[in-house]
Design an enzyme around this catalytic site. Sequence first.
Site, PDB file in Angstrom:
ATOM      1  N   GLU A 101     150.690 -73.759 112.815  1.00 56.64           N
ATOM      2  CA  GLU A 101     151.324 -73.540 111.516  1.00 56.64           C
ATOM      3  C   GLU A 101     152.848 -73.571 111.685  1.00 56.64           C
ATOM      4  OE1 GLU A 101     151.078 -70.140 107.984  1.00 56.64           O
ATOM      5  OE2 GLU A 101     150.789 -69.544 110.081  1.00 56.64           O
ATOM      6  N   LYS A 201     146.715 -72.795 102.403  1.00 56.69           N
ATOM      7  CA  LYS A 201     146.591 -71.393 102.828  1.00 56.69           C
ATOM      8  C   LYS A 201     146.473 -70.463 101.630  1.00 56.69           C
ATOM      9  CE  LYS A 201     148.871 -68.011 105.873  1.00 56.69           C
ATOM     10  NZ  LYS A 201     150.095 -67.766 106.670  1.00 56.69           N
ATOM     11  N   CYS A 234     146.096 -68.883 110.101  1.00 56.23           N
ATOM     12  CA  CYS A 234     146.792 -67.651 110.488  1.00 56.23           C
ATOM     13  C   CYS A 234     146.211 -66.385 109.842  1.00 56.23           C
ATOM     14  CB  CYS A 234     148.293 -67.796 110.198  1.00 56.23           C
ATOM     15  SG  CYS A 234     149.327 -66.697 111.197  1.00 56.23           S
TER      16      CYS A 234
END
Length: 532
Positions: A101, A201, A234
């Site tokens: 990321e 995300k 993440c």
Amino acid sequence: MPSRCMVCIMSRASSQLAFFLCGCYMAALGVHAGEHYVADHHKAGYYVAAVYEHQSILSPNPLALTSRKEALELMNQNLDIYEQQVMTAAQKGVQIIVFPEDGIHGFNFTRTSIYPFLDFMPSPQLVKWNPCLEPQRFNDTEVLQRLSCMALKGEMFLVANLGTKQPCHSSDPGCPNDGRYQFNTDVVFSSNGTLVDRYRKHNLYFEAAVDAPLKVDHIIFDTPFAGKVGIFTCFDILFFNPAIQLLRDSEVKHIVYPAAWMNQLPLLAAIQIQSAFAIAFGINFLAANIHHPSLGMTGSGIYTPLKSFWHHDMESSKGHLIIAQVARNPQGLVGTENATGKMDPSHSKFLKILAGDPYCEKDAQEVHCDAATKWNMNAPPTFYSEMMYDNFTLVPVWGKEGYLRVCANGLCCYLLYQRPTLSKELYALGVFDGLHTVHGTYYVQVCALVKCGGLGFDTCGQEITEATGIFEFHLWGNFSTSYIFPLFLTSGMTLETPDQLGWENGHYFLRKSRLSSGLVTAALYGRLYERD
């Protein structure tokens, strides 16, 4: 291990001891983890994967307004490094590579300052597109074109993270005031450069420059070598959507995971949670983290339920490529139902305690058994200490053997332990059952055996990486969730695999004997998503 730089292999099978030693020896020589393991490139039932921990070249002033041309100049420096890694991986027969990321554009932007770094992103569900072969089809897609060409040139699936933009109309009630959505986006390219899919995300971590999509993306893509593969980013790893939802598809045995994760000990170092996710769900987990040690960002790996290749390095300023051969159908840990063949005394004792053995008498803190067993006869004091910004209730772990219990709210945690030798260190058993509210809000139930930072009770919960205490233990609790992650960290930021995990008589337990180095943390980290 003598160094905090760690590239090694963990394995629980004694038959693979020679392989384990070979892996560590190769790592000591500076060879990329797994390279020695992939000579027989495409063995039936296996595929070759790579993750790259990238030391990204960052904008000197991410708050400043810049042009698209200047933004591309910076991003191309990072993409040049990506291309080198793809070519290296291609020579090793890699079939899929994952990049981290924020690796291409960096971080700490505002909504306005990130705009020149964003590519236009058409929906792969609506548009079949090969950016490398059709570069003129859409404007502002230079990054996507380069990634597509890398996948094509390297003849491998490629997963990367970039910033993307999507115009919207004022008639759209969710449309931001500036008339566009901005997303933190993972993209997947096939080995011929075609854009396979994209994931935006959902669980943002203090990312004011981007939007969360109005509807959660549940992205599963097909590969010829591994079947179905899921993807998220993440901070998503701590939430039900999309991470857990993806795994409700029983055919998903592989996850790719770009991250920019800041390590937080003693419970949430990158390699800890990455490994725990693979073990908890019996899957392969391909995790690429960013590499910025000054920000506490390192820790990547290719994790399977039984064996892992990982990298954690707080000293070097260089990126690191990990390559490993992994099974298309990963094997999980031995559950309780298979473990009755050879019953060792400590496990028999654990089962007797759970069954309420008549030879054991329980009081508020301790179990006293018959004279044949030397228990700690005095209940140790309960104390409180902050760990990961949460107020844990703890008891010290004293003596060479014992049985401890500590409770908070509805959760009771238990530890049955033996220690071959006593070290001059303080360990404690802690419990927390409540809403975590710092750096994110989410409900956890935690049972944790931790090494304290010093000899005072107030040092329990501090961030430490070195330890000498060796334990053989059962750790368990009466968890009210089935989503429990086994966090296991030993001295020098090394990983261990539990001998056994599972439910027994309404309690979830972790069992381990024969630690290879001193214990830093052994924890059961339960998530109650419905209480967030």
